[in-house]
Design a protein around this motif. Structure first.
Motif, short mmCIF file in Angstrom:
data_model
loop_
_atom_site.label_atom_id
_atom_site.label_comp_id
_atom_site.label_asym_id
_atom_site.label_seq_id
_atom_site.Cartn_x
_atom_site.Cartn_y
_atom_site.Cartn_z
N MET A 1 0.85 -1.18 0.00
CA MET A 1 0.00 0.00 0.00
C MET A 1 0.90 1.25 0.00
SD MET A 1 -2.84 1.24 2.84
CE MET A 1 -3.51 -0.38 2.90
N ASN A 2 0.52 2.23 -0.80
CA ASN A 2 1.34 3.44 -0.84
C ASN A 2 0.95 4.39 0.28
OD1 ASN A 2 -0.65 5.40 -1.66
ND2 ASN A 2 -0.48 4.68 -3.77
N LEU A 3 1.78 5.38 0.48
CA LEU A 3 1.60 6.32 1.59
C LEU A 3 0.23 6.99 1.56
CD1 LEU A 3 2.49 8.09 3.98
CD2 LEU A 3 3.53 9.64 2.29
N LEU A 4 -0.18 7.49 0.43
CA LEU A 4 -1.43 8.24 0.37
C LEU A 4 -2.63 7.35 0.68
CD1 LEU A 4 -0.77 10.67 -2.62
CD2 LEU A 4 -0.25 10.95 -0.19
N ASP A 5 -2.60 6.11 0.21
CA ASP A 5 -3.69 5.17 0.54
C ASP A 5 -3.68 4.84 2.03
OD1 ASP A 5 -4.64 5.09 -2.05
OD2 ASP A 5 -3.45 3.32 -2.58
N GLU A 6 -2.51 4.67 2.59
CA GLU A 6 -2.41 4.39 4.03
C GLU A 6 -2.95 5.56 4.85
OE1 GLU A 6 0.93 2.88 7.27
OE2 GLU A 6 1.49 3.07 5.16
N LEU A 7 -2.60 6.77 4.43
CA LEU A 7 -3.10 7.95 5.14
C LEU A 7 -4.62 8.08 5.01
CD1 LEU A 7 -0.33 10.57 4.31
CD2 LEU A 7 -0.71 9.36 6.47
#
Length: 115
Positions: A1-7
């Motif tokens: 999962m990329n950072l923006l999705d995690e956020l």
């Protein structure tokens, strides 16, 4: 999962934050890095037992502003409430809000730092 999705999963309004920066995702990510550094400098513990809350209010207000600008919604909402409660001389209620947001705040900071 990329950072923006995690956020996003942590409640951050990523799309709104990116939009505020003209749609530039790279700048948004860079600003998130700056945000985590600021959070480390402005953090305070939930055991503030002091009748003069000005320093805490000042730090909470700075966190509120930075998190609001980047749409780090859970942090923004919590620190907005902390500032309001302390200004209304309700430190116990402010402490409770801080205790509740710290785990989410740490997850957000960790996600950014580990990206």
């Amino acid at each position: 999962m990329n950072l923006l999705d995690e956020l996003r999963e942590l409640g951050v309004s990523v799309d709104e934050g990116v939009k505020r920066l003209g749609g530039n995702t790279a700048i948004y990510k860079k600003m998130l890095g700056t945000f985590t550094k600021m959070m480390k400098n402005y953090s305070f513990e939930p055991d503030f037992d002091n009748t003069d809350y000005e320093d805490i209010i000042e730090k909470a207000h700075a966190i509120k502003g930075a998190s609001g600008n980047l749409s780090v919604t859970p942090v923004y909402e919590a620190y907005s409430e902390i500032v309001r409660l302390l200004r209304n001389d309700q430190p116990e209620e402010a402490r409770e809000v801080l205790v509740n947001v710290l785990p989410v705040q740490e997850k957000i900071i960790s996600a950014i730092d580990n990206s």
